[in-house]
Design an enzyme around this catalytic site. Sequence first.
Site, mmCIF file in Angstrom:
data_model
loop_
_atom_site.group_PDB
_atom_site.id
_atom_site.type_symbol
_atom_site.label_atom_id
_atom_site.label_comp_id
_atom_site.label_asym_id
_atom_site.label_seq_id
_atom_site.Cartn_x
_atom_site.Cartn_y
_atom_site.Cartn_z
ATOM 1 N N GLU B 305 6.758 7.826 15.926
ATOM 2 C CA GLU B 305 6.891 6.601 15.123
ATOM 3 C C GLU B 305 8.175 6.662 14.299
ATOM 4 O O GLU B 305 8.178 6.259 13.137
ATOM 5 C CB GLU B 305 5.692 6.400 14.205
ATOM 6 C CG GLU B 305 4.373 6.343 14.969
ATOM 7 C CD GLU B 305 3.205 5.989 14.045
ATOM 8 O OE1 GLU B 305 2.853 4.818 13.963
ATOM 9 O OE2 GLU B 305 2.669 6.919 13.397
ATOM 10 N N CYS B 404 -1.854 -0.626 8.479
ATOM 11 C CA CYS B 404 -0.932 -0.564 7.348
ATOM 12 C C CYS B 404 -0.035 -1.786 7.243
ATOM 13 O O CYS B 404 0.341 -2.208 6.143
ATOM 14 C CB CYS B 404 -0.058 0.684 7.471
ATOM 15 S SG CYS B 404 0.629 0.945 9.117
#
Lengths: 641, 641
Positions: B305, B404
């Site tokens: 990520e 998130c």
Amino acid sequence: MSTQNKPISLKDVVIDKGFWADRQLTNREHTLPAIQHQMEKTGRVDAWKLDWQPGQPKPHIFWDSDNGKWIEAMAYSLTTHPDPELEAVADHVIDLIEKAQQPDGYLNIFFTAVEPENKLKNLRDWHEFYDAGHLIEAAVAYYEATGKRKLLDVMSRYADYIDSLFGPNEGQKRGYDGHPEVELALVRLYHATGNERYLKLSKYFVDERGQEPQYFDLEAIARGEDPKQYWAKTYRYCQAHKPVREQDIATGHSVRAAYLYSGMADIALETDDEALKKACLAIWDDLNEHHLYITGGLGPAHANEGFTVPYDLPNETAYAETCAAIALVFWAWRMFRLDPDSKYIDTLERALYNNVISGVSHEGSTFFYANPLAAYPNVTPHGNWSGIIGEKYYRRSEWFDCSCCPPNLARLVASLGQYIYSTDGDTLYVHLYAANHATLDVNGRSVKVTQETNYPWEGAVGVKVEPEQAGRFKVALRVPAWCREYSVSVNGEKVTSTPVKGYVVIDREWAAGDRISLDLAMPIERVMPHPRIRHDAGNVALQRGPVVYCLEEADNGANLANVVIPNDAKLTAEFDPNLLGGVTVIKAEGQRVEPSAWKGGLYQAQSAQAVAEKPVTVTAIPYFLWANRAEGEMRVWIRAN
Amino acid sequence: MSTQNKPISLKDVVIDKGFWADRQLTNREHTLPAIQHQMEKTGRVDAWKLDWQPGQPKPHIFWDSDNGKWIEAMAYSLTTHPDPELEAVADHVIDLIEKAQQPDGYLNIFFTAVEPENKLKNLRDWHEFYDAGHLIEAAVAYYEATGKRKLLDVMSRYADYIDSLFGPNEGQKRGYDGHPEVELALVRLYHATGNERYLKLSKYFVDERGQEPQYFDLEAIARGEDPKQYWAKTYRYCQAHKPVREQDIATGHSVRAAYLYSGMADIALETDDEALKKACLAIWDDLNEHHLYITGGLGPAHANEGFTVPYDLPNETAYAETCAAIALVFWAWRMFRLDPDSKYIDTLERALYNNVISGVSHEGSTFFYANPLAAYPNVTPHGNWSGIIGEKYYRRSEWFDCSCCPPNLARLVASLGQYIYSTDGDTLYVHLYAANHATLDVNGRSVKVTQETNYPWEGAVGVKVEPEQAGRFKVALRVPAWCREYSVSVNGEKVTSTPVKGYVVIDREWAAGDRISLDLAMPIERVMPHPRIRHDAGNVALQRGPVVYCLEEADNGANLANVVIPNDAKLTAEFDPNLLGGVTVIKAEGQRVEPSAWKGGLYQAQSAQAVAEKPVTVTAIPYFLWANRAEGEMRVWIRAN
């Protein structure tokens, strides 16, 4: 259905000079010793002693197959180049294998020595029949090479054991292997032994694949697992998502796929099965129309080592496993027998001269598993942690944990002679061009054939035809799809016949001293990608004859994405005798932007900065020779403007 | 070091019409209700009751942070748009949080209700302080919005508890969180409470990061694990590979990175720490020179990520997480305070108008986690099983297991007003252009400022400046980096001063009724990529003002890789009032090859087939609006020839 087209025996062809003689020499002198060294060093030979103890490193479930392909490679090498020392190496391994066979016929390193409790409990994932298949192929090849039956008898006993347990009868399990290979191997065993039981078992495995109830489900449930939790997510991975006669696309793990399709073609051929032939033809077309790299590579994705969706042919991350291209050679060869047409040999040749031999270094002792079509620092076809942890350029390795590719390459190179010719009644087919002399049986007539050629660097091929006794028969010369201008003459007289399914057929009285001259025009071609291949849009590849070219940093500096070869640029072929054994390179008048000419940051408005391209001479080398010099970038598809 | 540049209060700015008023309306009316629905439906609210029982689905270790960002978003919305019903929702969650706090001050859903035995045992992976950080930010925002101290007091107690356990003193653990966030949050808590203990704790976490002995090693050993078996392979993943003052590249997980760098900038600013400032400046330059997508996206790789190597900016597989671009806004804002220069706001604006708001659909209730720069069927930024199992186009989702991004987007959009202005002594900075009216304190003088503009669709901005009492002060107007022709006038008189660090500073006596006219020329720009970005070579992007454009299949049909916009093609901007709330689109006279014009297989020699490109009108829409219509392809970088 043509069941008449017959392979010739490897014994009958001697590749005596030129490109493939050099490759076979390297194979004998460097590749086979390197494989032997690794097989011994990693314990793959001694593992047959079955003396693994808890706490020691475990043999891998594929080790049997590595042994099989290695023995097979030695067998082919012994066929054309007898070598008592090498034969003793093979005999030693075969002795160990014989001793490892269990009283009931079962034979497997891992599931005898390490996890006997799991024997034959997970055909989906654990490769026992795949292992058996490669050992069967080895047994047949070694018997044909040496006349020695020991391994053939061992593998016949194992095949009998498998046949007793698996099949459609009461009390038998309706299983088949998740990794195909044994199907084609059993057909070879049938031919070597004459025992139809093996043909029937092969056909059973082909027929049963993908049937409901799905054996892999039942087997998973029996292990206490939920079949839906299959790690590969879909039975397409192992081509078991539906019965094979209903399949019409190339799908799943690409090595499994091409071995299965080879076995299907074998069964279609042996049993005159039109439905199976139809499936083979459909899958072949799907592969060639939607999934094949220009290098003959197949299976673009690392995740499943296989196929994705049509036209998905990424370059940097191309998996394109060496074994898959080798398996494609096997499948293409069988497809030609099913449906005699040069298109199959065109694909075979595309794979052979590009993806296949890219798999081994020029000096012969390091290997590629994946064969990407572009290389950049910190990029590998093995997932994207490479850039994150700062790996270097992707380069050939001495060996792999799962080391299927090196012995596979060795067996194909050593056996190349058998793909040059075949016969069909009174027709002698010449499929591949390579310097060799052969003595072939054409419909009962012994014919000596001698090819003289510097193929693939030159398109001129001389073929001397010397029948033992003069007489009428046909010689069919393949006109490769890459060639659009050619001429054929016999004894200086031009032959004008139109090719039939890609072969110029010369039907005449032949006598000793007859000479065919085939001249295949071999201009440098700019090859365009299909407009649906988004990864290549705006790019061209350079190809000359069957050889696909690439740019390497060693010749052209870094930042190869900036190299442009305009459509009107002059391209020149030059033979460089000093480069990697002698290679025809391509020189092009190209252009490039140098990063040093760039002012400013990552992005700049064109209106704010003009960045001129500079003229530059670009050098392309054959793709199969990449990564033999300094580490650096590589790129097959080159910007055209 | 400039510690003088002061943020203004969100309370003081009202965005009353135009682009951001529309976005904030959607945020209030669709995004916040969608988030509330998902928070409740997935058990994220009731989880605070800590009544999880074995056998039930487990709360996720990130759930506390989802609550934190959601409360923070509600707080900002309440600041500008009071809403008793919404406030009651927030109060209810805060009541539950208060009850969930343990007697010692500890507060965490998962490690209280599910695995109390693992509390604070794996700071590397388990995010307890990350959770705390988001709840602290929520507490500060809610206190500032409503004056209610309940959550502020709860979080102060938790921060006190953490501070008692972690630090350099005898008996304390020398730990810090693998996922930074609490560092910047503690600085906010310090400002809200005036308690220096929180500033010191934040500085401790910053200082300790990456020191030897490595806390994450010690912690892993204490858990009985081998630290070398760290799944993320390198502590670069969490920016703990070396002390932060020695770091000079953007590395690892991109959200962690940008939160950490924000915290580092905070500490550098608060403590006049030149070494820390130097690290921030170096990392900023590395990000902007090597790692930033044209959309303001960062972190190209799914695997970590995060960041890979310089110039590695793949388009189809770009991860470019929404949260990372949001975190970049936070970091850029702090960098401006450290080093007042418009370059930081240029990056902030690039992220804001492109990657950030791409993260939410036009109607406001579906979300992107990753924001690729090209979309094709069966390709996702989440690894390459998608094509293998036949997934569709990558599209926005209603929610994520790790969710998130949605509340992060909601809090940024709701708080956008605070990024428009800041003050520094007697200078009023105007950073962003958006219709709004604000009442600001400029060196003790109350000044009402009103912007009228149709930005980003038009470059004309009117700024009315109304000091309560006339007097001399400065107004600094940002000239965006994308703009190379502009004019400024006050009350019709041209201002000729040269910009300083990207701001035209107007130093004069101001009185009610004064009007600034700023005119930013906003031509369509063809943007070229740096020659080292191989993924974009030969392509251009279209940008107008801060808005990056893309092609979508909905306007242009499929096979967007075949669309070419030549360098001399006419480009026209047109406002389409009916498209997705009113959008300026770009029309271009382009060319394309249609696959239907292609005869033959995957590859064709150019000499054998001429495939003509046809003229075609190409339509580009703002990137941030992609994937709001029919499923299909998308492409930011467009072939230029």
